[in-house]
Design an enzyme around this catalytic site. Structure first.
Site, PDB file in Angstrom:
ATOM      1  N   GLY A  53      24.104 -24.644  18.608  1.00 23.76           N
ATOM      2  CA  GLY A  53      24.863 -23.474  18.164  1.00 23.76           C
ATOM      3  C   GLY A  53      24.510 -22.146  18.806  1.00 23.76           C
ATOM      4  O   GLY A  53      24.895 -21.096  18.294  1.00 23.76           O
ATOM      5  N   ASP A  97      31.206 -30.140  17.040  1.00 22.28           N
ATOM      6  CA  ASP A  97      30.324 -31.005  17.839  1.00 22.28           C
ATOM      7  C   ASP A  97      30.259 -32.378  17.174  1.00 22.28           C
ATOM      8  O   ASP A  97      30.509 -32.509  15.974  1.00 22.28           O
ATOM      9  CB  ASP A  97      28.911 -30.406  17.912  1.00 22.28           C
ATOM     10  CG  ASP A  97      28.092 -31.006  19.056  1.00 22.28           C
ATOM     11  OD1 ASP A  97      27.929 -30.311  20.092  1.00 22.28           O
ATOM     12  OD2 ASP A  97      27.616 -32.161  18.925  1.00 22.28           O
ATOM     13  N   ASP A 113      34.803 -35.175  17.097  1.00 23.81           N
ATOM     14  CA  ASP A 113      34.782 -35.624  18.486  1.00 23.81           C
ATOM     15  C   ASP A 113      35.947 -34.955  19.223  1.00 23.81           C
ATOM     16  O   ASP A 113      37.102 -35.100  18.798  1.00 23.81           O
ATOM     17  CB  ASP A 113      34.949 -37.151  18.483  1.00 23.81           C
ATOM     18  CG  ASP A 113      34.901 -37.757  19.877  1.00 23.81           C
ATOM     19  OD1 ASP A 113      35.011 -37.006  20.870  1.00 23.81           O
ATOM     20  OD2 ASP A 113      34.768 -38.988  19.965  1.00 23.81           O
ATOM     21  N   LYS A 180      31.565 -26.241  31.067  1.00 27.46           N
ATOM     22  CA  LYS A 180      30.507 -26.733  31.951  1.00 27.46           C
ATOM     23  C   LYS A 180      31.090 -27.782  32.895  1.00 27.46           C
ATOM     24  O   LYS A 180      31.923 -28.589  32.505  1.00 27.46           O
ATOM     25  CB  LYS A 180      29.411 -27.376  31.087  1.00 27.46           C
ATOM     26  CG  LYS A 180      28.117 -27.598  31.867  1.00 27.46           C
ATOM     27  CD  LYS A 180      27.271 -28.710  31.313  1.00 27.46           C
ATOM     28  CE  LYS A 180      26.630 -28.500  29.982  1.00 27.46           C
ATOM     29  NZ  LYS A 180      25.439 -27.672  30.008  1.00 27.46           N
TER      30      LYS A 180
END
Ligand code: SAM
Length: 326
Positions: A53, A97, A113, A180
């Site tokens: 977090g 998450d 998910d 990312k």
């Protein structure tokens, strides 16, 4: 960020503890924001793959604490966290998450998910919206790395596409997406796929991300999906023969528009000031701080809620055979 780290002299690890962040990754988002001004005029954010977090903390501190509409209703606690007191906020941060997350003030935390179709209705419900009106979607998602580079890169790419797919379902037109990415061999195709949906795609490497790691972040600005595109988690992009053909055509267009050579290369930006800590270097800490006060080791800000290794430790204890599991 647990008690043991690869290297306790890692400056961002230490800084995170000092500044009350749950993980050193907080500085990646802070440095990306410093470069791209990501939080400007943002009130609705979705943080994908958010546990433990620290990105949500950054969002909460930047948007909730500073948001004018929230100022009368927030207070700073000892740990420098923002505490919601009352009234309905205008700022909405939804974080999700696979792992459970310890609640954060000003943030709606969900265990879900990102690849599952049931996640979208859940997110929309918490955004209190049935339409796409999110300003910013961020995703720091990473699979558990196997050490097999090709496999890790492939799974990371699939996670990025899942995040993109969810982002297309919730982003408002001209919203932004940050995720990312592993800069592996076939990464150029991912850049092209992202360019189909966003006016600008930049690869950014924050100074807090280790230079030795293939990790970087794609900053995708100005969401402009192709005409007629219907976002859906049940029929994700790049599944089904027709869609694949459509998208292949669009990739070709992106390539030709942007580079006569037929290969589109996303611009690369290293972000974070040179005077900031180098994440690949380690530092010997002086015994005292700048005020002459003796340095003490700080406990983890937020120990993992349900770490996957917990079961293994319990099994080891039960076996009592010197820690060996056969
Ligand atoms: N941004 C986080 C922070 O600052 O604390 C760190 C994120 S951590 C590097 C990567 C996270 O991706 C893990 O917590 C993992 O559970 C999550 N993740 C991986 N696959 C996921 C999926 N399919 N759905 C949701 N979360 C996922």
């Amino acid at each position: 960020m647990g008690k043991s780290s690869k290297d306790k002299r890692d400056s961002y690890y230490r800084l995170a503890k000092e500044q009350g962040y749950r993980a050193r990754s907080a500085y990646k988002l802070l440095q990306l924001d410093a470069q791209f001004n990501l939080f400007k005029d943002v009130t609705r954010v979705v943080d994908l793959c958010a546990a433990p977090g620290s990105w949500s903390q950054v969002l909460s501190r930047s948007l909730v604490a500073k948001g004018k509409d929230r100022e009368p209703n927030v207070a700073q606690s000892e740990t420098n966290e923002v505490q919601e007191v009352q009234s309905k906020p205008k700022v909405k941060i939804v974080a999700l998450d696979l792992q459970p997350m310890t609640p954060l003030p000003g943030v709606i935390t969900l265990q879900a998910d990102i690849t599952h179709p049931s996640t979208l209705p859940l997110v929309l419900k918490h955004l209190e919206s049935d339409s796409a009106n999110v300003d910013l979607v961020v995703s720091d998602g990473a699979p558990d790395v196997t050490g097999l580079h090709d496999l890790d890169e492939y799974i990371q790419a699939q996670l990025l596409l899942a995040a993109l797919n969810l982002a297309t379902c919730v982003l408002r037109p001209s919203g932004n997406f940050v995720a990312k990415i592993f800069r592996g061999r076939d990464v150029a195709e991912l850049y092209c796929k992202l360019r189909i949906f966003f006016e600008r795609v930049t690869v950014a490497k924050p100074r807090s991300s280790r230079g030795s790691s293939i990790e970087a972040f794609v900053v995708c600005e100005n969401y402009t999906p192709p005409e007629g595109f219907q976002p859906s988690l049940e029929n994700p992009i790049w599944t089904g023969p027709t869609r694949q053909e459509d998208i292949a055509g669009q990739i070709a267009e992106v390539s030709l528009d942007d580079a006569p050579s037929g290969r589109w290369v996303a611009p690369f930006v290293a972000c974070g000031d040179l005077s900031e800590w180098d994440s690949d270097a380690t530092y010997q800490l002086p015994d005292t701080d700048e005020n002459g006060v003796k340095r003490v080791s700080i406990d983890p800000i937020q120990p993992p809620t349900a770490p996957p290794y917990k079961t293994a430790i319990e099994m080891r204890r039960k076996l009592g055979n010197g820690g060996k599991i056969n």
